[in-house]
Design an enzyme around this catalytic site. Sequence first.
Site, short mmCIF file in Angstrom:
data_model
loop_
_atom_site.label_atom_id
_atom_site.label_comp_id
_atom_site.label_asym_id
_atom_site.label_seq_id
_atom_site.Cartn_x
_atom_site.Cartn_y
_atom_site.Cartn_z
N ASP A 105 24.80 -10.62 -77.12
CA ASP A 105 24.80 -11.46 -75.93
C ASP A 105 23.75 -12.55 -75.91
O ASP A 105 23.67 -13.33 -74.96
CB ASP A 105 24.67 -10.58 -74.67
CG ASP A 105 23.42 -9.68 -74.72
OD1 ASP A 105 22.44 -10.02 -75.40
OD2 ASP A 105 23.44 -8.62 -74.06
N HIS A 120 24.72 -6.81 -85.14
CA HIS A 120 26.18 -6.87 -84.98
C HIS A 120 26.69 -8.28 -84.71
O HIS A 120 27.82 -8.45 -84.27
CB HIS A 120 26.62 -5.93 -83.83
CG HIS A 120 26.46 -4.47 -84.16
ND1 HIS A 120 26.53 -3.48 -83.20
CD2 HIS A 120 26.23 -3.84 -85.33
CE1 HIS A 120 26.35 -2.30 -83.78
NE2 HIS A 120 26.16 -2.49 -85.07
N CYS A 128 35.76 -18.31 -88.46
CA CYS A 128 37.09 -18.07 -89.03
C CYS A 128 37.02 -16.85 -89.95
O CYS A 128 36.13 -16.73 -90.79
CB CYS A 128 37.55 -19.29 -89.83
SG CYS A 128 39.06 -18.96 -90.76
N CYS A 149 41.78 -21.51 -87.07
CA CYS A 149 40.98 -22.49 -87.82
C CYS A 149 41.95 -23.52 -88.41
O CYS A 149 43.14 -23.24 -88.55
CB CYS A 149 40.26 -21.73 -88.92
SG CYS A 149 39.18 -22.69 -89.94
N GLY A 188 17.84 1.53 -74.61
CA GLY A 188 19.19 1.27 -74.12
C GLY A 188 20.29 1.43 -75.15
O GLY A 188 21.30 0.74 -75.07
N SER A 190 22.78 4.45 -77.19
CA SER A 190 23.17 5.85 -77.34
C SER A 190 22.90 6.33 -78.76
O SER A 190 22.93 7.53 -79.03
CB SER A 190 24.65 6.03 -76.99
OG SER A 190 25.43 5.22 -77.84
N ALA A 233 15.42 0.16 -68.52
CA ALA A 233 14.51 -0.70 -69.30
C ALA A 233 13.93 -1.80 -68.42
O ALA A 233 12.77 -2.18 -68.57
CB ALA A 233 15.29 -1.32 -70.47
P1 OAD Z 1 26.28 2.49 -75.59
O1 OAD Z 1 27.20 2.08 -74.50
O2 OAD Z 1 26.81 3.44 -76.60
O3 OAD Z 1 24.97 3.12 -74.97
C1 OAD Z 1 24.26 2.51 -73.94
C2 OAD Z 1 23.01 3.32 -73.66
O4 OAD Z 1 22.27 2.63 -72.67
C3 OAD Z 1 23.26 4.73 -73.14
O5 OAD Z 1 22.46 5.65 -73.86
C4 OAD Z 1 22.82 4.64 -71.67
O6 OAD Z 1 22.29 5.87 -71.19
C5 OAD Z 1 21.75 3.58 -71.76
N1 OAD Z 1 21.47 2.86 -70.50
C6 OAD Z 1 22.27 2.69 -69.42
N2 OAD Z 1 21.65 1.95 -68.49
C7 OAD Z 1 20.43 1.63 -68.99
C8 OAD Z 1 19.33 0.88 -68.49
N3 OAD Z 1 19.36 0.28 -67.31
N4 OAD Z 1 18.22 0.77 -69.29
C9 OAD Z 1 18.18 1.36 -70.50
N5 OAD Z 1 19.20 2.08 -71.01
C10 OAD Z 1 20.32 2.21 -70.28
O7 OAD Z 1 25.75 1.12 -76.27
P2 OAD Z 1 25.11 0.92 -77.72
O8 OAD Z 1 24.27 2.08 -78.09
O9 OAD Z 1 24.50 -0.42 -77.71
O10 OAD Z 1 29.33 -1.89 -81.61
O11 OAD Z 1 26.41 0.91 -78.62
C11 OAD Z 1 26.28 0.72 -80.00
C12 OAD Z 1 27.46 -0.01 -80.53
O12 OAD Z 1 28.67 0.65 -80.14
C13 OAD Z 1 27.66 -1.40 -79.99
O13 OAD Z 1 26.87 -2.38 -80.60
C14 OAD Z 1 29.12 -1.66 -80.21
C15 OAD Z 1 29.64 -0.33 -79.73
O14 OAD Z 1 30.86 0.07 -80.19
C16 OAD Z 1 30.46 -2.49 -82.05
O15 OAD Z 1 31.34 -2.83 -81.29
C17 OAD Z 1 30.51 -2.70 -83.52
#
Ligand code: OAD
Length: 249
Positions: A105, A120, A128, A149, A188, A190, A233
């Site tokens: 983002d 990512h 493209c 493209c 933030g 998982s 966070a």
């Molecule tokens: P997730 O959606 O798997 O996890 C989000 C985490 O943020 C969870 O552990 C929540 O508890 C935590 N959370 C929620 N609110 C929060 C806050 N206010 N402050 C801090 N933490 C908070 O997202 P990611 O771990 O980023 O990849 O997911 C990893 C990847 O899975 C992404 O980059 C994406 C996705 O599929 C691709 O699409 C390739």
Amino acid sequence: MLEEQVKQLGELLMFSGRTMALTGAGISLDSGIPTFRGVQGLWEKYDIMEYATIEAFRRDPVKVWGMLLEMDQAMMGAKPNPGHTALAELERMGLLHMIVTQNVDNLHQEAGSREVVEFHGNVRQFRCLECRQIHERAKVDLVNLPPRCHCGGLVKPDAIFFGEAIPWAASVKAFEMAQQCRVILVVGTSAVVAPASEIPVMAKQAGATVVEINPEETVLTGRVSDTLLKGSAATILPVVVEYIKSRRQ
Ligand code: OAD
């Protein structure tokens, strides 16, 4: 309890000498961008195999663009929140040396962070799939889907789907830093998607202290991480910065 943890983290950061952060969708939740997992998560609404793999995109790009436009809308209006700003401030203070983010983002950069490794990709530019040419977002036709493209290839946001490789330079930088850092903040995420999830594990094995900031426990909690500061966070990180400032006066 949290107050004590904040102090401890402040002290850790002041004397670490080499600190990195691994961030995920949770840090941008307070900017209005939904996370992937959990009740309100994107993967509750969209099946990963049907929407989030490169095969799914090639098979039915118009369908996947339905989800991409929704993400695009959420991200384009978003502004950095105090969590992003606090990490940028830690960098300016000389206490944070690299952010590796799974987020696409651009909010860390908008908050002022400079050393950002995008694991990512980034949706602010498009690319493209065939000739790899970069397309300026503003010039891509998002009405007649799917955008193509001039070479005929499919154009998509420059963020990876499942099944695509991690950008090579990002991967090298992130794993080198994981081996060198003394402290890693895991904010933030998982931590269930590899290879990003291996970064804190590698850092830990190389001797780093692993600190999580997350309202929930994760797969790392109690196994890989040394501490979990439980909460948002956007709330916790600014308090850590304030503590460090008070100690430096
Ligand atoms: P997730 O959606 O798997 O996890 C989000 C985490 O943020 C969870 O552990 C929540 O508890 C935590 N959370 C929620 N609110 C929060 C806050 N206010 N402050 C801090 N933490 C908070 O997202 P990611 O771990 O980023 O990849 O997911 C990893 C990847 O899975 C992404 O980059 C994406 C996705 O599929 C691709 O699409 C390739």
